[in-house]
Design a protein around this motif. Sequence first.
Motif, mmCIF file in Angstrom:
data_model
loop_
_atom_site.group_PDB
_atom_site.id
_atom_site.type_symbol
_atom_site.label_atom_id
_atom_site.label_comp_id
_atom_site.label_asym_id
_atom_site.label_seq_id
_atom_site.Cartn_x
_atom_site.Cartn_y
_atom_site.Cartn_z
ATOM 1 N N LEU A 131 0.872 -1.170 0.000
ATOM 2 C CA LEU A 131 0.000 0.000 0.000
ATOM 3 C C LEU A 131 0.904 1.212 0.000
ATOM 4 N N LYS A 132 0.570 2.158 -0.871
ATOM 5 C CA LYS A 132 1.442 3.313 -1.053
ATOM 6 C C LYS A 132 0.566 4.561 -0.933
ATOM 7 N N PHE A 133 0.860 5.385 0.057
ATOM 8 C CA PHE A 133 -0.004 6.541 0.317
ATOM 9 C C PHE A 133 0.652 7.825 -0.161
ATOM 10 N N GLY A 134 -0.095 8.620 -0.933
ATOM 11 C CA GLY A 134 0.456 9.875 -1.450
ATOM 12 C C GLY A 134 -0.462 11.037 -1.140
ATOM 13 N N THR A 135 -0.066 12.241 -1.560
ATOM 14 C CA THR A 135 -0.911 13.404 -1.305
ATOM 15 C C THR A 135 -2.117 13.406 -2.234
ATOM 16 N N GLU A 136 -1.876 13.070 -3.514
ATOM 17 C CA GLU A 136 -2.972 13.086 -4.494
ATOM 18 C C GLU A 136 -3.739 11.769 -4.507
ATOM 19 N N LYS A 137 -2.998 10.701 -4.410
ATOM 20 C CA LYS A 137 -3.567 9.374 -4.658
ATOM 21 C C LYS A 137 -2.962 8.356 -3.706
ATOM 22 N N ASN A 138 -3.752 7.346 -3.409
ATOM 23 C CA ASN A 138 -3.191 6.168 -2.735
ATOM 24 C C ASN A 138 -3.195 5.018 -3.730
ATOM 25 N N PHE A 139 -2.198 4.189 -3.625
ATOM 26 C CA PHE A 139 -2.106 3.072 -4.551
ATOM 27 C C PHE A 139 -2.084 1.752 -3.805
ATOM 28 N N PHE A 170 -8.292 3.880 -3.239
ATOM 29 C CA PHE A 170 -7.038 3.468 -3.891
ATOM 30 C C PHE A 170 -7.191 3.391 -5.404
ATOM 31 N N ASP A 171 -6.092 3.616 -6.107
ATOM 32 C CA ASP A 171 -5.961 3.100 -7.465
ATOM 33 C C ASP A 171 -5.323 1.723 -7.321
ATOM 34 N N VAL A 172 -5.939 0.732 -7.933
ATOM 35 C CA VAL A 172 -5.386 -0.623 -7.852
ATOM 36 C C VAL A 172 -4.491 -0.815 -9.071
ATOM 37 N N VAL A 173 -3.186 -0.908 -8.838
ATOM 38 C CA VAL A 173 -2.224 -0.904 -9.944
ATOM 39 C C VAL A 173 -1.319 -2.123 -9.887
ATOM 40 N N GLY A 174 -0.774 -2.489 -11.043
ATOM 41 C CA GLY A 174 0.148 -3.610 -11.123
ATOM 42 C C GLY A 174 1.587 -3.121 -11.117
ATOM 43 N N PRO A 175 2.535 -4.043 -11.170
ATOM 44 C CA PRO A 175 3.953 -3.688 -11.098
ATOM 45 C C PRO A 175 4.600 -3.330 -12.438
ATOM 46 N N ILE A 176 3.813 -3.299 -13.519
ATOM 47 C CA ILE A 176 4.407 -3.080 -14.845
ATOM 48 C C ILE A 176 4.773 -1.617 -15.053
ATOM 49 N N CYS A 177 5.839 -1.403 -15.813
ATOM 50 C CA CYS A 177 6.359 -0.055 -16.017
ATOM 51 C C CYS A 177 5.597 0.688 -17.109
ATOM 52 N N GLU A 178 4.327 0.922 -16.866
ATOM 53 C CA GLU A 178 3.469 1.701 -17.764
ATOM 54 C C GLU A 178 2.441 2.399 -16.882
ATOM 55 N N SER A 179 2.143 3.644 -17.194
ATOM 56 C CA SER A 179 1.127 4.336 -16.390
ATOM 57 C C SER A 179 -0.265 3.769 -16.618
ATOM 58 N N SER A 180 -0.460 3.108 -17.766
ATOM 59 C CA SER A 180 -1.769 2.512 -18.020
ATOM 60 C C SER A 180 -1.937 1.171 -17.292
ATOM 61 N N ASP A 181 -0.947 0.779 -16.528
ATOM 62 C CA ASP A 181 -1.046 -0.497 -15.814
ATOM 63 C C ASP A 181 -1.875 -0.345 -14.543
ATOM 64 N N PHE A 182 -3.187 -0.324 -14.739
ATOM 65 C CA PHE A 182 -4.077 -0.309 -13.567
ATOM 66 C C PHE A 182 -5.208 -1.297 -13.795
ATOM 67 N N LEU A 183 -5.760 -1.784 -12.706
ATOM 68 C CA LEU A 183 -6.930 -2.670 -12.792
ATOM 69 C C LEU A 183 -8.192 -1.914 -12.412
ATOM 70 N N GLY A 184 -8.012 -0.857 -11.620
ATOM 71 C CA GLY A 184 -9.162 -0.050 -11.233
ATOM 72 C C GLY A 184 -8.678 1.250 -10.618
ATOM 73 N N LYS A 185 -9.474 2.301 -10.785
ATOM 74 C CA LYS A 185 -9.101 3.591 -10.208
ATOM 75 C C LYS A 185 -10.143 4.043 -9.200
ATOM 76 N N ASP A 186 -9.677 4.759 -8.181
ATOM 77 C CA ASP A 186 -10.579 5.352 -7.182
ATOM 78 C C ASP A 186 -11.539 4.331 -6.594
ATOM 79 N N ARG A 187 -10.966 3.278 -6.055
ATOM 80 C CA ARG A 187 -11.803 2.243 -5.439
ATOM 81 C C ARG A 187 -11.706 2.337 -3.924
ATOM 82 N N ASP A 188 -12.851 2.307 -3.275
ATOM 83 C CA ASP A 188 -12.879 2.336 -1.814
ATOM 84 C C ASP A 188 -12.740 0.919 -1.293
ATOM 85 N N LEU A 189 -11.605 0.664 -0.669
ATOM 86 C CA LEU A 189 -11.321 -0.694 -0.232
ATOM 87 C C LEU A 189 -10.819 -0.674 1.215
ATOM 88 N N MET A 190 -11.135 -1.746 1.925
ATOM 89 C CA MET A 190 -10.637 -1.904 3.292
ATOM 90 C C MET A 190 -9.604 -3.014 3.248
#
Length: 460
Positions: free
Chosen positions: A334-342, A380-400
């Motif tokens: 889990l990676k927490f930022g000012t704009e986004k959490n990943f 969270f944005d749910v993202v993968g480890p690939i080196c592309e900004s389009s590497d996401f599975l979902g954006k702005d998801r409320d998850l516990m």
Amino acid sequence: MHPLDAAKRDSYCDQRTLLSLIKLSLDSVSKLIEVDGTQFTLMKHFNYISGELCAEQVPLTEIATKYGTPSFVYSRAALEENYKAYEKSLAGCKSQICFAVKANSNIGVLNVLARLGAGFDIVSGGELNRVIRAGGQPSNVIFSGLGKTAQEIRYALDLQIKCFNVESPAELDRIDKIAGEMDVIAPVSLRINPDIDAGTHPYISTGLRDNKFGIESQKAYEIYKSASALRNINLIGVDCHIGSQITSIAPFLDSIDLMLEIVDNLTESGVNISHLDIGGGLGVRYGSESIPSPEELLNAVMQRFVDRDLTLIVEPGRSIAANAGIFLTRVEYLKFGTEKNFAVVDGAMNDLIRPALYGAWQKIVSVALKSPTPSRSTRFDVVGPICESSDFLGKDRDLMIDEGDLLAVMSAGAYGFVMSSNYNTRPRSPEVLVDDTEVYLVRKREDIDTLLQLEDLPSF
Ligand SMILES: *Cc1c(COP(=O)(O)O)cnc(C)c1O
């Protein structure tokens, strides 16, 4: 609505609603969802049982422990039910359901459908080979696609498939020539491009004049006429496939009307057509979309067939497989930022490319529900480890979620594994088929050795 009623009415559970259910001691209730006030049914055979998301009767945590993550998990019951929805609606109509293999081509999945008597719509020789291995009948196979090679045509003629859906005069000539060499007659249908906007994403719309697919309807009659003179071609059908994830019935009916006009013109000039193939393309619910059911679609379609001696062929892919499978992935960091959490997960765009490719939205849920502590879900944005900004599975998801937790990306049974790649030298996921309490590994996880086995150092 009382949560219990909602539970009875709808499909699987979202965490917040479930928590309230747990508080009501309704632990085993497994059927409801309320997301942002919208209630919808998604996946009937993926439910929470005792706080754990299951595929049929099998907890996904067990599958993750045994086969690792990321992985694809399919439900046999869901595949069967989705297929039978078509079958039931078509009862009493001369018809053939040809599952579009490209939506999910795992031979275990195809086998489930072959056992039900399904036909198959293929777009390559490779897919034909899969159908045979899966126990499908070549006599129920339709060969679609605009770039069939001579080798593929020969293979299909040899196996005596049901029909070639032909997309150009050049292809027609090639099939005629090869059939002549083999001294056989090729059963053929022409794919019409009706120039209809099916209202889907541009990448999955196929029935517009500027798409590469099919034969312009204005030219179809002439091409049929000249094809009827070819010695090794037997014209048996008219075909159309206008796009994917279509959410209304009207475009289907428009394309059918156009095809029937062609059929009538041909009948008048002595060319008898025995089937009409309306393609696939019926959408599914990924979120809160409202989509006609196969029954609603086919009831409307069959009205057009009254008093006609035509067999109706349908080629559904997504509407059979999408909501019969999920993609299982584990939170690495889990990676927490000012704009986004990943939420950085071990699954990525190489495994499931729909979000990256089409901006597609698929629901993401926690596999295990947390004990009913006060809600602490985070966006969270749910993202993968690939080196592309389009590497996401979902954006702005409320998850516990915490590190190490399992997530399920829902509705991943179609255009999931089949579109996966080895980008970033990532071995592809295993595929698991669940049947009630039984688990079958229908594709093993790749490893680095299998992945590199075709590569060589240059000999200099
Ligand atoms: C992709 C495709 C299908 C299946 O489409 P779905 O949207 O998955 O139902 C059917 N027929 C042809 C020719 C296709 O290319």
